[in-house]
Scaffold this motif. Sequence first.
Motif, PDB file in Angstrom:
ATOM      1  N   HIS A  35       0.804  -1.227   0.000  1.00  0.00           N
ATOM      2  CA  HIS A  35       0.000   0.000   0.000  1.00  0.00           C
ATOM      3  C   HIS A  35       0.836   1.275   0.000  1.00  0.00           C
ATOM      4  CE1 HIS A  35      -3.819  -2.028   0.472  1.00  0.00           C
ATOM      5  NE2 HIS A  35      -3.283  -2.783   1.415  1.00  0.00           N
ATOM      6  N   LEU A  36       2.140   1.163   0.090  1.00  0.00           N
ATOM      7  CA  LEU A  36       2.989   2.353   0.217  1.00  0.00           C
ATOM      8  C   LEU A  36       3.433   2.888  -1.137  1.00  0.00           C
ATOM      9  CD1 LEU A  36       5.273   1.151   3.159  1.00  0.00           C
ATOM     10  CD2 LEU A  36       3.198   2.552   3.284  1.00  0.00           C
ATOM     11  N   SER A  37       3.633   4.191  -1.190  1.00  0.00           N
ATOM     12  CA  SER A  37       4.203   4.800  -2.388  1.00  0.00           C
ATOM     13  C   SER A  37       5.636   4.290  -2.548  1.00  0.00           C
ATOM     14  CB  SER A  37       4.192   6.326  -2.260  1.00  0.00           C
ATOM     15  OG  SER A  37       5.013   6.727  -1.173  1.00  0.00           O
ATOM     16  N   VAL A  40       8.192   5.826   0.057  1.00  0.00           N
ATOM     17  CA  VAL A  40       7.976   5.358   1.427  1.00  0.00           C
ATOM     18  C   VAL A  40       8.282   3.859   1.526  1.00  0.00           C
ATOM     19  CG1 VAL A  40       6.271   5.085   3.280  1.00  0.00           C
ATOM     20  CG2 VAL A  40       6.334   7.196   1.954  1.00  0.00           C
ATOM     21  N   ARG A  41       7.926   3.096   0.491  1.00  0.00           N
ATOM     22  CA  ARG A  41       8.223   1.660   0.481  1.00  0.00           C
ATOM     23  C   ARG A  41       9.731   1.415   0.541  1.00  0.00           C
ATOM     24  NH1 ARG A  41       6.244  -0.020  -4.291  1.00  0.00           N
ATOM     25  NH2 ARG A  41       4.149  -0.164  -3.440  1.00  0.00           N
ATOM     26  N   PHE A  44      10.861   2.202   4.051  1.00  0.00           N
ATOM     27  CA  PHE A  44      10.353   1.130   4.911  1.00  0.00           C
ATOM     28  C   PHE A  44      11.249  -0.103   4.777  1.00  0.00           C
ATOM     29  CE2 PHE A  44       7.261  -2.538   5.154  1.00  0.00           C
ATOM     30  CZ  PHE A  44       6.968  -2.447   6.504  1.00  0.00           C
ATOM     31  N   ASP A 106       3.994   8.327   9.048  1.00  0.00           N
ATOM     32  CA  ASP A 106       4.097   8.413   7.584  1.00  0.00           C
ATOM     33  C   ASP A 106       3.627   7.119   6.928  1.00  0.00           C
ATOM     34  OD1 ASP A 106       5.150  10.964   7.851  1.00  0.00           O
ATOM     35  OD2 ASP A 106       7.223  10.353   7.413  1.00  0.00           O
ATOM     36  N   ILE A 107       3.995   5.999   7.515  1.00  0.00           N
ATOM     37  CA  ILE A 107       3.591   4.703   6.966  1.00  0.00           C
ATOM     38  C   ILE A 107       2.082   4.525   7.096  1.00  0.00           C
ATOM     39  CG2 ILE A 107       3.745   2.192   7.310  1.00  0.00           C
ATOM     40  CD1 ILE A 107       6.731   2.767   8.202  1.00  0.00           C
ATOM     41  N   GLU A 110      -0.400   6.253   4.726  1.00  0.00           N
ATOM     42  CA  GLU A 110      -0.593   5.725   3.376  1.00  0.00           C
ATOM     43  C   GLU A 110      -1.408   4.436   3.340  1.00  0.00           C
ATOM     44  OE1 GLU A 110       2.726   5.596   0.755  1.00  0.00           O
ATOM     45  OE2 GLU A 110       3.416   7.585   1.336  1.00  0.00           O
ATOM     46  N   LEU A 111      -1.714   3.898   4.494  1.00  0.00           N
ATOM     47  CA  LEU A 111      -2.470   2.643   4.547  1.00  0.00           C
ATOM     48  C   LEU A 111      -3.968   2.916   4.519  1.00  0.00           C
ATOM     49  CD1 LEU A 111      -0.464   0.773   7.325  1.00  0.00           C
ATOM     50  CD2 LEU A 111      -0.214   0.560   4.843  1.00  0.00           C
TER      51      LEU A 111
END
Length: 120
Positions: A35-37, A40-41, A44, A106-107, A110-111
């Motif tokens: 689900h992350l951009s 961000v992925r 992560f 931030d994570i 985005e969820l």
Amino acid sequence: MSYYELIRKIKDATSAEESDSQDALELVVENVAVHLSDHVRRDFAAALPDELQHAAQMVPTANHIDEDIIEQLMDLEDVDESSARTRIRAAWQALCDIFDTREVSDITAELPHKVVAVLE
């Protein structure tokens, strides 16, 4: 934090077997990452232990987006909903220990709300 420390945290919190704790951890990483951009992925994934790098690089598929994370773990481990939910939450809490509060925010921003509701 090492991969095995994460597994131990989940195992201690849920009394699950090591392999079941691994499954829960990897499933949470995959379901969050999908689900992350891209930016961000990557951040992560970079913060995770090497053993979770591949799971964190998941690309969205209809199966991952549409299927509930609790149902995925119930099917994978043949456990009831309560056990699956407890393991998923323990895995998320263990992962949150890797990140600071801002990074977790931030994570989760985005969820989808339904995913956040399961994790927290």
